[in-house]
Design an enzyme around this catalytic site. Structure first.
Site, PDB file in Angstrom:
ATOM      1  N   SER A  23       0.836  -1.210   0.000  1.00  0.00           N
ATOM      2  CA  SER A  23       0.000   0.000   0.000  1.00  0.00           C
ATOM      3  C   SER A  23       0.867   1.254   0.000  1.00  0.00           C
ATOM      4  O   SER A  23       0.591   2.228  -0.719  1.00  0.00           O
ATOM      5  CB  SER A  23      -0.872   0.035   1.260  1.00  0.00           C
ATOM      6  OG  SER A  23      -1.850  -0.966   1.209  1.00  0.00           O
ATOM      7  N   ARG A  27       1.605   4.364  -3.032  1.00  0.00           N
ATOM      8  CA  ARG A  27       1.427   5.785  -2.722  1.00  0.00           C
ATOM      9  C   ARG A  27       2.733   6.549  -2.897  1.00  0.00           C
ATOM     10  O   ARG A  27       2.738   7.699  -3.346  1.00  0.00           O
ATOM     11  CB  ARG A  27       0.873   5.940  -1.300  1.00  0.00           C
ATOM     12  CG  ARG A  27      -0.600   5.488  -1.208  1.00  0.00           C
ATOM     13  CD  ARG A  27      -0.977   5.112   0.199  1.00  0.00           C
ATOM     14  NE  ARG A  27      -2.405   4.876   0.383  1.00  0.00           N
ATOM     15  CZ  ARG A  27      -3.030   3.721   0.107  1.00  0.00           C
ATOM     16  NH1 ARG A  27      -2.348   2.702  -0.385  1.00  0.00           N
ATOM     17  NH2 ARG A  27      -4.322   3.594   0.320  1.00  0.00           N
ATOM     18  N   SER A 174     -13.351   1.765   2.671  1.00  0.00           N
ATOM     19  CA  SER A 174     -12.290   1.425   1.728  1.00  0.00           C
ATOM     20  C   SER A 174     -11.244   2.535   1.669  1.00  0.00           C
ATOM     21  O   SER A 174     -11.551   3.675   1.325  1.00  0.00           O
ATOM     22  CB  SER A 174     -12.879   1.210   0.328  1.00  0.00           C
ATOM     23  OG  SER A 174     -11.869   1.315  -0.640  1.00  0.00           O
ATOM     24  N   ASP A 321      -6.934  -8.009   4.489  1.00  0.00           N
ATOM     25  CA  ASP A 321      -6.035  -8.782   3.624  1.00  0.00           C
ATOM     26  C   ASP A 321      -5.449 -10.000   4.337  1.00  0.00           C
ATOM     27  O   ASP A 321      -4.908 -10.898   3.694  1.00  0.00           O
ATOM     28  CB  ASP A 321      -4.893  -7.891   3.111  1.00  0.00           C
ATOM     29  CG  ASP A 321      -5.405  -6.795   2.187  1.00  0.00           C
ATOM     30  OD1 ASP A 321      -6.515  -6.941   1.657  1.00  0.00           O
ATOM     31  OD2 ASP A 321      -4.684  -5.790   2.004  1.00  0.00           O
TER      32      ASP A 321
HETATM   33  C1  S3P Z   1      -5.639  -1.059   0.163  1.00  0.00           C
HETATM   34  C2  S3P Z   1      -6.867  -1.060   0.760  1.00  0.00           C
HETATM   35  C3  S3P Z   1      -7.670  -2.272   0.977  1.00  0.00           C
HETATM   36  C4  S3P Z   1      -6.826  -3.537   0.852  1.00  0.00           C
HETATM   37  C5  S3P Z   1      -5.924  -3.492  -0.347  1.00  0.00           C
HETATM   38  C6  S3P Z   1      -4.966  -2.316  -0.259  1.00  0.00           C
HETATM   39  C7  S3P Z   1      -4.929   0.210  -0.041  1.00  0.00           C
HETATM   40  O1  S3P Z   1      -8.698  -2.347   0.002  1.00  0.00           O
HETATM   41  O2  S3P Z   1      -7.651  -4.673   0.788  1.00  0.00           O
HETATM   42  O3  S3P Z   1      -5.161  -4.671  -0.459  1.00  0.00           O
HETATM   43  O4  S3P Z   1      -3.710   0.190  -0.308  1.00  0.00           O
HETATM   44  O5  S3P Z   1      -5.567   1.265   0.071  1.00  0.00           O
HETATM   45  P1  S3P Z   1     -10.055  -1.496   0.115  1.00  0.00           P
HETATM   46  O6  S3P Z   1      -9.726  -0.065   0.003  1.00  0.00           O
HETATM   47  O7  S3P Z   1     -10.890  -1.952  -1.032  1.00  0.00           O
HETATM   48  O8  S3P Z   1     -10.645  -1.844   1.429  1.00  0.00           O
END
Ligand code: S3P
Length: 450
Positions: A23, A27, A174, A321
């Site tokens: 993640s 970013r 999310s 996750d």
């Molecule tokens: C993530 C957010 C989550 C996660 C994904 C990574 C992110 O998903 O399941 O693997 O980096 O913002 P959602 O935003 O759909 O909950």
């Protein structure tokens, strides 16, 4: 097609680091590309998902240079030439591969540009819902066509537009949706606010702060003023706690084991996995904690007989996750584990409720499937099986961990997908199978370009 072969282990004593956080790496690539100068990123995750986002930013004009790479995978130290918020039109459609994070964040970024663009992905990504980002971006004035065979799905054709700020109440918890709206808000005139129904990972807010961009949080409402310039900076990505989770579960479920994972991201919006494993009976110590924007530390875990637990509704977004591997822990624990309020699992890289339930049953576990989760009656001995990952990296890795506890040789088919989030997983698995314990056995080979 590659596969993993796994047999039971008698002990686990190891110390190592997992690769950078997925993640945060996405970013870092995006915000560095927008910054007002040269940004350097250390411990970038060279997984297919993050490399796609890096290449997307390059296609938008933000060039990168590799300083060091993880051999066979891609850059883990690099510099990105930020474009001071002035991106250029891509000459071809942008490939997001398997990554929902890549596609949804880039949709937010591209909505407010002065050019058109197209985002596409693989079959799995082309079946995942994009309305959750195209709806709020549409309310801001963007014109986005979802041209997939499945309604509301990719490819996305984005007609860049001047955006107006909105206050958006997110229907799902999310971080991807929150981040897409905040990214679009950077290009809107005025204050954009996004309200989340529950706390979600806050890497975007932390990274905006690291780049000198002010956001304001009031409860679950996060606001950003458009027109701010990201200040170039140096960034170090902590180890991915979602990758660490596989080994944490393996160690937790094996009484007598000791595992030390170094420099893991300990952002409180990601650490529910540690709380849950603690509740199940594992003994854990967190040391060397420090923060440079993101909290980081070492996690030492000692195995113990585990007992089942109930995941709390508010924990779900915080460990979404990790649920596939937590379900494996639950099968190894005594008693019942209940996972509800997790319908979002059905729209991940696979329908992770069905893929986890079917694979656990194939290995002898007792599982009841619900629309929004599952109930696992743990303690039945697992036996080896031929397991399909269905192209989902977390399913492949979770069931490799199950194989460490099963009688016989478990074969996980279709495991190339592991490279979308954990380059080097097979290397680490091999070291664990051979019960090598020195950090050297886990070191992934790198190649310097300096
Ligand atoms: C993530 C957010 C989550 C996660 C994904 C990574 C992110 O998903 O399941 O693997 O980096 O913002 P959602 O935003 O759909 O909950």
């Amino acid at each position: 097609m590659s596969e993993l072969r796994v047999t039971a282990i008698a002990s686990l004593h190891a110390e190592f680091s997992v690769p950078g956080d997925k993640s945060i790496s996405h970013r870092a690539a995006i915000f560095s590309g927008l910054a007002n100068g040269l940004c350097s990123i250390r411990n970038f995750l060279p997984s297919e998902d993050c490399i796609n986002t890096l290449n997307a930013m390059q296609a938008l004009g933000a060039r990168y240079e590799v300083l060091e790479e993880l051999s066979g995978y891609g850059p883990n130290q690099l510099v990105i030439h930020g474009r001071s918020m002035q991106l250029s039109a891509p000459t071809t459609p942008i490939d997001c591969g398997n990554s929902g994070t890549g596609m949804r964040l880039l949709a937010g970024l591209l909505a407010g540009q002065s050019f058109d663009s197209e985002l596409f992905g693989d079959a799995s990504l082309s079946s995942r819902p994009m309305g959750r980002v195209t709806n709020p971006l549409g309310q801001m004035g963007a014109r986005i066509e979802t041209r997939g065979a499945k309604p509301g799905c990719a490819p996305l054709f984005i007609h860049g537009s001047a955006l107006t700020p909105i206050t958006y109440q997110m229907p799902v918890a999310s971080a991807q949706v929150k981040s897409a709206v905040l990214l679009a808000g950077m290009f809107a005139k005025g204050t954009t606010t996004v309200i989340q129904p529950a706390e979600t990972r806050d890497h975007t807010e932390r990274m905006l702060a690291a780049f000198g961009i002010a956001t304001h949080q009031d409860g679950q409402a996060i606001s950003i003023d458009g027109g701010q310039m990201p200040q170039a900076c140096e960034f170090s990505v902590p180890g991915d706690i979602s990758s660490a989770a596989f080994w944490l579960v393996a160690a937790a479920a094996l009484p007598g084991s000791r595992l030390l994972l170094k420099d893991v991201g300990l952002n409180p919006t990601r650490t529910a996995i540690l709380k849950v494993l603690g509740r199940m009976g594992a003994h854990m110590i967190e040391t060397n904690q420090h923060a440079t924007g993101e909290p980081v530390g070492n996690v030492e875990i000692h195995g113990a007989p585990l007992t089942g637990t109930t995941l709390l509704a508010e924990e779900i977004p915080n460990l979404i996750d990790e649920i596939p591997v937590l379900a494996v822990a639950a099968a190894l624990a005594s008693g019942r584990t209940l996972i509800r309020n997790a319908r979002e699992l059905r729209v991940k890289e696979t329908d992770r409720i069905t893929t986890v339930v079917n694979n656990l049953r194939a290995m002898g576990a007792e599982v009841i499937e619900f629309d929004d989760g599952m109930e696992i009656q743990g303690g039945h001995p697992l036996h080896a099986a031929e397991i399909d990952s269905f192209g989902d990296h977390r399913i492949a890795m979770a069931f490799a961990i199950a194989g460490l506890f099963a009688e016989g040789e478990t074969i996980i088919r279709n495991t190339e997908c592991v490279n979308t989030s954990y380059p080097g997983f097979a290397h680490h698995l091999q070291a664990i199978l051979e019960q090598r314990s020195t950090p050297d056995a886990f070191t992934l080979p790198t190649h310097s370009h300096l």
